[in-house]
Write a protein that holds these residues in place. Structure first.
Motif, PDB file in Angstrom:
ATOM      1  N   GLU A  53      41.231  21.004 -19.455  1.00  0.00           N
ATOM      2  CA  GLU A  53      41.220  20.530 -18.080  1.00  0.00           C
ATOM      3  C   GLU A  53      41.115  21.640 -17.054  1.00  0.00           C
ATOM      4  OE1 GLU A  53      43.726  20.765 -20.131  1.00  0.00           O
ATOM      5  OE2 GLU A  53      45.440  21.662 -19.135  1.00  0.00           O
TER       6      GLU A  53
ATOM      7  N   HIS B 109      43.590  11.962 -20.850  1.00  0.00           N
ATOM      8  CA  HIS B 109      44.484  13.124 -20.886  1.00  0.00           C
ATOM      9  C   HIS B 109      43.967  14.257 -19.985  1.00  0.00           C
ATOM     10  CE1 HIS B 109      47.456  15.795 -22.897  1.00  0.00           C
ATOM     11  NE2 HIS B 109      46.562  16.716 -22.583  1.00  0.00           N
ATOM     12  N   GLU B 110      42.720  14.628 -20.174  1.00  0.00           N
ATOM     13  CA  GLU B 110      42.213  15.808 -19.454  1.00  0.00           C
ATOM     14  C   GLU B 110      41.995  15.519 -17.969  1.00  0.00           C
ATOM     15  OE1 GLU B 110      42.730  18.227 -21.143  1.00  0.00           O
ATOM     16  OE2 GLU B 110      42.477  17.599 -23.219  1.00  0.00           O
TER      17      GLU B 110
ATOM     18  N   HIS C 124      45.284  15.613 -16.300  1.00  0.00           N
ATOM     19  CA  HIS C 124      45.829  16.944 -16.001  1.00  0.00           C
ATOM     20  C   HIS C 124      45.584  17.356 -14.551  1.00  0.00           C
ATOM     21  CE1 HIS C 124      47.779  18.720 -19.403  1.00  0.00           C
ATOM     22  NE2 HIS C 124      46.763  18.573 -20.235  1.00  0.00           N
TER      23      HIS C 124
ATOM     24  N   GLU D 268      51.899  19.413 -20.317  1.00  0.00           N
ATOM     25  CA  GLU D 268      51.425  18.615 -21.463  1.00  0.00           C
ATOM     26  C   GLU D 268      52.335  17.419 -21.716  1.00  0.00           C
ATOM     27  OE1 GLU D 268      48.639  18.956 -22.356  1.00  0.00           O
ATOM     28  OE2 GLU D 268      48.055  21.045 -22.159  1.00  0.00           O
TER      29      GLU D 268
ATOM     30  N   ASN E 165      52.093  14.948 -18.739  1.00  0.00           N
ATOM     31  CA  ASN E 165      50.746  14.378 -18.731  1.00  0.00           C
ATOM     32  C   ASN E 165      50.524  13.440 -19.913  1.00  0.00           C
ATOM     33  OD1 ASN E 165      47.994  14.064 -17.952  1.00  0.00           O
ATOM     34  ND2 ASN E 165      47.458  15.480 -19.593  1.00  0.00           N
TER      35      ASN E 165
ATOM     36  N   TYR F  27      53.890  17.981 -26.484  1.00  0.00           N
ATOM     37  CA  TYR F  27      53.197  16.773 -26.027  1.00  0.00           C
ATOM     38  C   TYR F  27      53.992  15.498 -26.351  1.00  0.00           C
ATOM     39  CZ  TYR F  27      48.955  19.718 -25.739  1.00  0.00           C
ATOM     40  OH  TYR F  27      48.043  20.692 -25.436  1.00  0.00           O
TER      41      TYR F  27
HETATM   42 ZN   LIG Z   1      46.749  18.766 -22.166  1.00  0.00          ZN
END
Ligand SMILES: [Zn+2]
Length: 821
Positions: free
Chosen positions: A413, A449-450, A453, A472, A475, A530
């Motif tokens: 990201e 996810h990205e 970010h 992480e 997110n 994560y």
């Molecule tokens: Zn990530």
């Protein structure tokens, strides 16, 4: 004896709370209950006027600012970029600065880098550590080492000049460079630095990184995705001074916010995606492409700006000239871009209820190799991310959000742009293109996810080089909420929808470190940074705090710290401050510890209140005695072998003891009962009679904490009449004894079973002890057939040689490795 037993029972019922307290004080505190519930103050940094005790930016909050003007050119022949830039750095700190630090992330690929020199066999070539058994070397490792042999990587820096074009002294230390100033930069002052630089772009597939180029051998084309590509001004902060921890590959980065004006010169037939908004569309796009882009603003589905057919035609050519694309971005902490003649481009407007940014362009760039799955899902996933994340944070503050397909798997990201993997596969013989469920959901998940970010850490600017979980973890938690909003049963965690079912294996494992561990020292990176934080926040939201309190507090954190720089303490404090929930035990257990959750119901005992009236109680006591002590086997066998006992043959031996037993009610018992009633205070008598009238059931339920991590207890009581009661006991039940507690339940009906965590909401790692009475574990047993494999040389010698086209593709990723004698 029997009377004292009966008295004792009433005593327990009425005095349970007190006796529990006295016991804990006498024995000390089992299970370190005091430590588990101790306040975090001693561990958290002292609040300051910059970041205060409520977890908010303080009255004297400050952060630096860095604005960039960059010109960069891509040389496709040499896979090389060169650029020049100015950085306008504004010192808003209260400190005079005698030097500034630049971050040179490309230096991580130099042979001399700390990262290269400290690679170990388990980390070579992998962004995430994989475990290997024994000495093996992969084909990937061979290719990687050859790529390093063939090309020199890292920044080639020209002079860095300050005011008046004067060269400044630069000292490079691995991935950082110190620029000494001629005069200290005082608070409130700005300085303009100029510099030029170049570097060779890595082949990302061979070397592994967050950016590079990808080669497509089928049609001899390239795709460039460029990040961490220019000398970036390091962060200077109130909590750590200069953040110049070396880039070792894991801990990503934190930077200063600023405005970017970037001119990117690429081959004339390339299409460029970049952080920010394209400034010179008229110079680089056709009139038709511009019209399509305009139409996309109000379209309900993605509109092609460059169609798959146009991209396919485009990638056959090879332009000799160049074109310059200009992008501007405001208030971003970094800048990334991607360029290729392979790109298909689609776009769709995302409309949000926000006066400052009512329209965001959701866009995707991808080669034909990514079709048909990318045009179907990527841009839709971008728009869905913005809608979903904004519900728990703030409206998206940037004008674009882009997803670029850059590799087979994984993602990375940058502000307004993200590089995402997952492509369908093509059958070599039939040419058929198909994609698996893994690819479909992997793609949707990685785009969410990205793009997500952008919120954490691109806007809520936490320090990734220090704490992986702060971006992480938060997110991935928001990614999870967005996936649940996408469709039911989303296979978010390896075919499991419930993160709490997924995380238990990791939490039970011994090879782990607390979430609060510096990024470079984390083992089991994925679960630690994560998934475990995602599990923790899920428990917090759905079970500990409830959605109303959690969502308000989380939104408060996001809004307090957007475009600012939070630390872990700011998150912990804000979540408590905005909710009024003491969560120190939770942060301790989930973020500072490595215990897992495993609670169980070890025993349930049922009572009804004794009236103490001998006429009523003694017959009951007799029945219970008889049930508890069946007739002695010795006596039964004696009767069978020997016939009637002497007493029956000689009745003269009988006396009153043969007519009565210890449960016979005597006048003495009646008098004692009368006396007992008279000695009761009126309120005691009232309480007893009321309880007797209600004929309630009293249950003493023993809970055991096997895993160590203190947790709320979600409980399901099943009654004899078929009804069910659900209740949630807060984690504070463990505050005097964190190993074992007994809780009294008074119910008007008989309970037949007690079950813990029926909905899997606390990450309980062993559910076999959650049920009382226990259940027989049921499963299917497959009958095992032993196989023996003899080498039959006679048969092997008769085998025909296969032709070249029948050759199996690849025996596996492992290269043959022979020990050297
Ligand atoms: Zn990530």
């Amino acid at each position: 004896m029997r009377n004292s037993t009966l008295f004792f029972m009433v005593g327990i019922v009425l005095g349970a709370g007190l006796s529990g307290l006295a016991q804990a004080a006498a024995k000390g505190v089992p299970g370190d209950a005091d430590k588990r519930f101790a306040q975090l103050e001693q561990m958290l940094p002292t609040p300051t006027e910059v970041r205060n005790a409520s977890g908010a930016p303080g009255a004297r909050y400050w952060q630096q600012r860095a604005d960039y003007r960059i010109k960069v050119a891509l040389d496709e022949q040499k896979h090389r970029i060169s650029g020049s830039q100015t950085i306008t750095y504004t010192n808003r700190s209260p400190d005079a600065l005698t030097y500034l630090w630049l971050q040179l992330d490309q230096n991580v690929f130099k042979d001399s880098s700390i990262s290269r020199r400290t690679e170990i066999t388990t980390s070579t070539g992998a962004r995430s550590m994989s475990t290997t058994a024994g000495d093996i070397v992969s084909y990937g490792t061979l290719r990687r080492e050859q790529a390093f042999e063939d090309t020199k990587f890292g920044f080639e820096m020209g002079a860095v000049t300050g005011p008046g074009g004067k060269p400044l002294k630069v000292t490079v230390n691995d991935t950082m460079a110190r620029v000494d100033l001629e005069t200290p930069l005082k608070p409130g002052q700005s300085i303009v630095l100029s510099m030029s630089w170049a570097f060779n772009i890595i082949n990302e597939a061979a070397i592994g990184g967050r950016s590079g180029y990808e080669y497509f051998p089928d049609n001899n084309t390239y795709l460039y995705f460029i990040a961490q590509w220019f000398p970036r001004l390091a962060a200077y902060t109130d909590y750590t001074g200069w953040q110049h921890k070396q880039f070792l590959g894991r801990g990503e980065f934190t930077l200063e916010f600023g405005d970017f004006d970037v001119e990117i010169t690429v081959p004339a037939d390339h299409v460029v995606s970049a952080t920010g908004v394209l400034q010179n569309a008229a110079a680089v796009l056709t009139a038709e492409q511009r019209a399509r882009l305009k139409r996309a603003e109000t379209a309900k589905e993605p509109v092609f700006v460059v169609t798959p057919a146009e991209a396919a035609a485009n990638e056959k050519g090879h332009a000799t000239g160049t074109r310059t694309w200009q992008f501007k971005a405001q208030n971003v902490r970094d800048f990334g871009w991607a360029s290729s003649r392979k790109f298909i481009w689609d776009a769709m407007g995302h409309h949000q209820d926000d006066a400052r940014m009512p329209l965001v362009m959701a866009m995707s760039f991808y080669p034909n190799e990514a079709e048909p799955v990318w045009s179907h899902y990527s841009t839709q996933a971008v728009a869905h991310t913005l809608a979903s994340y904004s519900r728990l944070s703030f409206p998206f503050p940037y004008p674009t959000a882009q997803s670029v397909n850059t590799w087979e798997r994984g993602g990375m990201e940058y502000p307004m742009i993200s590089f995402n993997g997952y492509r369908p596969s093509k059958d070599e013989k039939s040419g058929k293109v198909t994609y698996s469920s893994d690819v479909k959901y992997g793609l949707i998940g990685v785009v969410i996810h990205e793009v997500g970010h952008n919120y954490f850490p691109m806007i809520v600017n936490s320090d990734e080089r220090q704490w992986t979980w702060m971006d992480e973890g938060l997110n991935t938690f928001l990614e999870y909420t967005a996936e649940l909003a996408w469709e039911d049963k989303f296979p978010a965690f390896a075919n499991k929808t419930n993160v709490l079912d997924f995380i238990t294996d990791y939490m039970k494992s011994s090879n782990q470190v607390p979430i609060m561990t510096n990024s470079e020292s984390v083992v089991q990176f994925g679960p630690n940074g994560y998934t475990k934080p995602t599990a923790a926040l899920s428990v917090l939201r759905e079970t500990v705090m409830g959605r109303e309190l959690f969502d308000h507090a989380f939104r408060e954190y996001a809004n307090r710290w957007k475009f600012k720089r939070p630390t872990p303490a700011d998150f912990f404090r804000t979540m408590e401050d905005a909710s009024g929930v003491d969560l120190d035990w939770f942060w301790r257990g989930w973020f500072y510890g490595t215990d897992h959750v495993d609670v169980g119901v070890s025993s349930v005992r049922e009572y009804q209140i004794s009236s103490q009236d001998p006429e009523r109680e003694f017959p009951l006591a007799r029945s219970k005695f008889q049930a508890d002590y069946p007739r002695a086997l010795q006596e039964q066998n004696a009767r069978a072998a020997e016939g009637a006992p002497l007493l029956e043959r000689a009745p003269v031996l009988r006396d009153l003891y043969n007519e009565n037993d210890e449960f016979t009610v005597t006048n003495k018992d009646r008098n004692e009962y009368k006396e007992f009633r008279e000695k009761l205070k009126p309120w005691e008598r009232e309480a007893l009679d009321r309880a007797l009238k209600a004929s309630q059931y009293f249950y003493f339920v023993d809970f055991r904490n096997v895993g160590g991590l203190v947790t709320p207890l979600p409980l399901t009581l099943q009654f004899a009449d078929g009804t069910v009661e659900e209740l949630l006991i807060p984690a504070e039940i463990w505050r005097y004894d964190a190993e074992q507690v007994t809780k009294l339940f008074i119910r008007p009906k008989r309970i037949v079973s007690v079950q813990l965590d029926a909905k899997h909401q606390i990450a309980d790692a062993d559910v076999s002890n959650n049920q009382y009475p226990p259940r027989i574990a049921q499963s299917r047993l497959e009958v095992f057939k032993g196989k023996s494999k003899d080498k039959n040389l006679m048969l092997d010698l008769m085998t025909e040689l296969k032709s070249a086209k029948d050759e199996p593709k690849d025996a596996g990723a492992q290269a043959p490795l022979q020990p050297v004698n």
